[in-house]
Write a protein that holds these residues in place. Structure first.
Motif, mmCIF file in Angstrom:
data_model
loop_
_atom_site.group_PDB
_atom_site.id
_atom_site.type_symbol
_atom_site.label_atom_id
_atom_site.label_comp_id
_atom_site.label_asym_id
_atom_site.label_seq_id
_atom_site.Cartn_x
_atom_site.Cartn_y
_atom_site.Cartn_z
ATOM 1 N N GLY A 169 0.766 -1.263 -0.064
ATOM 2 C CA GLY A 169 -0.094 0.141 0.031
ATOM 3 C C GLY A 169 1.157 1.392 -0.133
ATOM 4 N N LEU A 170 0.358 2.446 -0.298
ATOM 5 C CA LEU A 170 0.714 3.688 -0.174
ATOM 6 C C LEU A 170 1.517 4.046 1.123
ATOM 7 C CD1 LEU A 170 1.383 6.260 -1.908
ATOM 8 C CD2 LEU A 170 -0.722 7.225 -1.060
ATOM 9 N N ASP A 171 0.859 3.668 2.142
ATOM 10 C CA ASP A 171 1.457 4.066 3.462
ATOM 11 C C ASP A 171 2.961 3.035 3.870
ATOM 12 O OD1 ASP A 171 -0.419 5.725 3.931
ATOM 13 O OD2 ASP A 171 -1.570 4.563 5.350
ATOM 14 N N GLU A 172 2.914 2.026 3.283
ATOM 15 C CA GLU A 172 4.038 1.234 3.543
ATOM 16 C C GLU A 172 5.276 1.523 2.361
ATOM 17 O OE1 GLU A 172 5.348 -3.551 3.508
ATOM 18 O OE2 GLU A 172 3.397 -3.017 3.297
ATOM 19 N N LEU A 174 5.567 4.539 1.544
ATOM 20 C CA LEU A 174 6.275 5.736 2.094
ATOM 21 C C LEU A 174 6.894 5.486 3.417
ATOM 22 C CD1 LEU A 174 3.091 8.234 1.435
ATOM 23 C CD2 LEU A 174 5.376 7.877 0.172
ATOM 24 N N ALA A 175 6.470 4.359 4.106
ATOM 25 C CA ALA A 175 7.515 3.926 5.159
ATOM 26 C C ALA A 175 8.778 3.343 4.863
ATOM 27 C CB ALA A 175 6.697 2.882 6.149
ATOM 28 N N PRO A 178 10.723 7.376 2.899
ATOM 29 C CA PRO A 178 9.749 8.635 3.579
ATOM 30 C C PRO A 178 9.828 9.597 2.779
ATOM 31 C CG PRO A 178 11.331 7.848 4.955
ATOM 32 C CD PRO A 178 11.493 6.675 4.043
ATOM 33 N N PRO A 182 3.652 11.310 -2.412
ATOM 34 C CA PRO A 182 2.558 10.311 -2.871
ATOM 35 C C PRO A 182 1.847 10.677 -4.230
ATOM 36 C CG PRO A 182 1.668 11.891 -1.147
ATOM 37 C CD PRO A 182 3.034 12.129 -1.367
ATOM 38 N N ARG A 185 -0.330 5.743 -6.942
ATOM 39 C CA ARG A 185 -1.389 5.086 -6.343
ATOM 40 C C ARG A 185 -0.986 3.721 -5.806
ATOM 41 N NH1 ARG A 185 -6.403 5.851 -10.245
ATOM 42 N NH2 ARG A 185 -7.458 4.769 -8.638
#
Length: 412
Positions: A169-172, A174-175, A178, A182, A185
């Protein structure tokens, strides 16, 4: 000067061949007009692409072809004046990109790719080059649903060959990285590949260890290659060198040397550009990142972030036309906080490629003592060390790590 083998071309492929021969006690002269790793092996994305089961294929859909023709796809560019000469090669490339033949390619290339990491690791340990290497795979980003849908089609084949590709996913994403913005997609993490912070530095380290093994690295002109009795002769700055065997590992310049000896191969080049950038603030990357629909890769390198472009179809020696760099730089700046350019001029290199996307590795029967290792297209840095091992095994009459038959230059 007499030696056992002359290796022409000090890129990653030629250097790895010379190193493997020297390890087996052969006297080797590695000859190039420039220093090791200063041509095609310098300007790439730095991937040891263990997971590259699917090739960089020719577009098959009409919509994709129209995008390229209209200049709407930043991953591809072409020179009109080169297309007529390239058409037969491009048609063969298009045919080889059919779905059934892609599966044949995967089966064949998987045999070499299986040794890509282990052979790099072995040479890096011998050469003290481990500090250039990093794990963590690479991240592929997709801006559209259509893009990720195409990528998902590769997952079953990857799994079949024991590779790990995981949609995240997007959050992972970016983790993991970082400092990315974004603007995408979807993301896929390919965990098997490694990457390096200086492809040229790795090649130079392997060449330095070659000299420690007794091999010689010489400046010379491959165009002086001459048949001398049953052997070969080439002129270098240190004087003439003679050997009973020669290996042509000259990448995009191979045809210039092979042609005068009656060896004709359908080798073309895919030109590509890179530019290195400083970063804004404390921004950084920990792995290469591919913006699939943006048509570029950004990679953390010694001295900054390198942006590597897609493919330009042009004559090998045509002047630079860094159109793709101008198109992709704004996209990359939107994705990552690139600072000012760290190089005065874009770097241009040529990826040597056969239309079936496989390299040619093996002897030239019509020319006793001549061997070739050319046409690794987008996987030269990845496959250099395993190619070196395979060539040395073949030349020494040893059992080979992979079946060399599919890569034989006789297929042409």
């Amino acid at each position: 000067m007499k030696t056992d083998v002359i290796v022409l071309g000090a890129g990653i492929v030629g250097t790895s061949i010379a190193h493997n021969l020297a390890e087996r006690g052969r006297r080797v002269a590695l000859v190039d007009r420039r220093g090791p790793g200063e041509e095609t092996s310098y300007g790439n994305a730095g991937l040891v692409e263990r997971g590259s089961i699917f090739p960089v294929a020719f577009p098959r859909s009409l919509s994709a072809l129209i995008e390229v023709a209209r200049g709407q796809n930043p991953a591809a560019h072409y020179h009109w004046d080169a297309l007529a000469g390239l058409m037969p090669w491009m048609f063969a490339y298009w045919r080889a990109s059919a779905p059934a033949r892609i599966l044949d390619y995967a089966r064949t290339m998987s045999t070499l790719l299986a040794f890509s990491l282990s052979e790099h690791e072995r040479l890096a340990a011998l050469a003290g080059a481990q500090h250039y290497f990093r794990e963590g795979g690479w991240l592929k980003l997709y801006r559209t649903e259509a893009g990720i849908a195409q990528e998902r089609k590769e997952f079953p084949l990857a799994q079949h060959y024991g590779l790990t590709a995981r949609e995240i996913g997007l959050d992972e994403a970016l983790a993991l990285e970082p400092h990315l913005r974004p603007v995408f997609r979807h993301a896929v993490l390919w965990s098997d590949p490694h990457s390096v912070s200086s492809p040229g530095g790795v090649t130079q380290a392997y060449a330095a260890n070659l000299t420690a093994l007794g091999g010689q690295v010489l400046r010379g002109d491959a165009a002086t290659l001459t048949r001398l009795g049953s052997g070969w002769w080439v002129m270098t700055e240190q004087g003439p060198v003679e050997a009973p065997e020669v290996v042509v590992a000259l990448g995009p310049w191979a045809r210039d040397i092979l042609g005068p000896f009656g060896v004709q191969v359908p080798l073309a080049v895919k030109r590509g550009y890179h530019m290195q950038y400083r970063t804004e603030g404390n921004a950084g990357l920990s792995r290469p990142v591919l913006d699939e629909e943006g048509g570029y890769v950004i990679t953390p390198m010694v001295g900054g972030i390198r942006l590597t472009t897609g493919v330009e179809f042009a004559r090998r020696d045509a002047p630079k036309t860094p159109v793709q760099l101008e198109k992709t730089e704004p996209l990359a700046r939107g994705l990552f906080p690139l600072g000012e350019r760290a190089e005065a001029e874009p770097w241009l290199g040529c990826r040597p490629a056969f239309p079936d996307m496989l390299p040619a590795i093996g002897p030239i029967p019509a020319q006793k003592g001549m061997w070739v290792a050319i046409g690794h297209q987008h996987l030269g840095f990845t496959l250099g060390p395993v190619t070196g091992r395979l060539v040395a095994e073949m030349m020494g009459g040893e059992p080979t790590c992979v079946d060399p038959a599919p890569f034989s230059p006789e297929r042409f």
